[in-house]
Enzyme design. Sequence first.
Site, short mmCIF file in Angstrom:
data_model
loop_
_atom_site.label_atom_id
_atom_site.label_comp_id
_atom_site.label_asym_id
_atom_site.label_seq_id
_atom_site.Cartn_x
_atom_site.Cartn_y
_atom_site.Cartn_z
N SER A 87 0.85 -1.19 0.00
CA SER A 87 0.00 0.00 0.00
C SER A 87 0.88 1.24 0.00
CB SER A 87 -0.91 -0.01 1.22
OG SER A 87 -0.48 0.95 2.17
N LYS A 88 0.38 2.28 -0.66
CA LYS A 88 1.22 3.46 -0.80
C LYS A 88 1.39 4.20 0.52
CE LYS A 88 -2.39 6.41 -2.71
NZ LYS A 88 -2.98 6.79 -3.97
N ARG A 89 0.50 3.94 1.46
CA ARG A 89 0.65 4.60 2.75
C ARG A 89 1.71 3.92 3.61
NH1 ARG A 89 -4.04 5.66 1.19
NH2 ARG A 89 -4.75 3.52 1.47
#
Length: 457
Positions: free
Chosen positions: A232-234
């Site tokens: 996930s990009k977070r």
Amino acid sequence: MIRVRFAPSPTGMFHVGGARSALFNWALAEQSGGRFVLRIEDTDAARNRPEWTEGIISALAWIGVNGDSPFFEGPYFQSAYEEQHREAAAKLLADGRAYYCTCTRDDVKARTGSEHQGYDGFCRERGLTEGAVRFRTPDEGVTVVEDLVRGTVEFPNNAMEDFVIARGDGSPLFVLANVVDDVEMRISHVVRAEEHLSNTPKQQQLWEALGVTPPVWAHVPVIVNEKRQKLSKRRDKVALESYREEGYLAEAMVNYLMLLGWGTGEDREIMPWSEMMPRFKLEDVNPSSAFFDEKKLRAFNGEYIRALPLETFIARCEPWLEPDWDRETFAKVAELAQTRLAVLSEITANVDFLFLDEPVFDQASWDKAMKASAAEILTGYLARLETVDMDPESLKSALEEVGAEHGLKLGKAQAPVRVAITGRTVGLPLFESIEALGRERSADRIRAALARLEGAN
Ligand code: GLU
């Protein structure tokens, strides 16, 4: 002709998972002399930004999916095809395969008593002439999706609600726009991320309702981190650009990405694109999730770095060298550095000591090396530096002698000298570093370290 497409939405940095899908598609186009269509799905005006589109195009070019290639077609922009999307919705309405609906979410909830219940078909037979457009799904039977990666996947039709294909203002939804574009662009194989598998029965229904044979489907596995969580990009480093900036070589990245869900079929995993590309087969893609192992990627990258011709290596280091650093001096140590790097950005810390007036002292290295007899070793070596021959062998023997005088093996005696010269306990081989730095500057560094040591006491 095999016509594949890559259809990213320009809503963020270019994800490594997108890069992997693009490469799988690219291999199929290239090995068959087909076409790879780049379609930018830019219909979500609120989330799209032109710089993301540019980022996608430049990241693709970096991994070799190059707009100049004869196998490349596009980029097309989905927003330019809204007319076709509207026409398709109109055709489905005219054919009775879709109907207008004016129900709000609350209406459906009030009738079905649940938020999670699908649409109840209330407007199906009302003969409305405006509203959102819903596709009339079959009530019985199953939609059978033949997926080259996942095999035969069956979706019961009674679990498929009459889904919306266009909003009340006529604007198309993803599920429709994506299909209409694939139809118009004569796409033969849809190879995309697993997360779209759930859209596939709906989309297959749409293809059939539009009177076109559906494409070959292939849903490639999700990519997970070491905790088996979807990248996930977070949480994870997912932007292809950040790997480029860190000094991963495109060749290594391509090689590694291809192995996320696919294997070369040989013991050998390190393989150039020219050999992987013809071997790639969708049937060989493994449906289970693929672990993105940055450690392994680093190891791959190190191998690719070591395999570069020295001249190429030197050229590739350029972005990480300051403009005023003498390139001749750098060339002298480049070969030593080449064997040590996992990513190109590490070159800076390996060679900066040669160019700076003072090395950058790493405090932990300093604390580790500058104890016990450090001052005596430095003083002894400083004296030898006045007369020793400036070649690695002689420089080494001199330090061995100094060490022996204090009952220290070379390894222990090296530590304070290394930190005095380079500022760090790890780096290029010490004696080659001293040779490259030269007698005067090396002696100055040792004097400076001694003064620093004295200051500390
Ligand atoms: N725009 C969609 C996405 O980025 C593409 C879906 C597809 O490949 O069909 O997820």
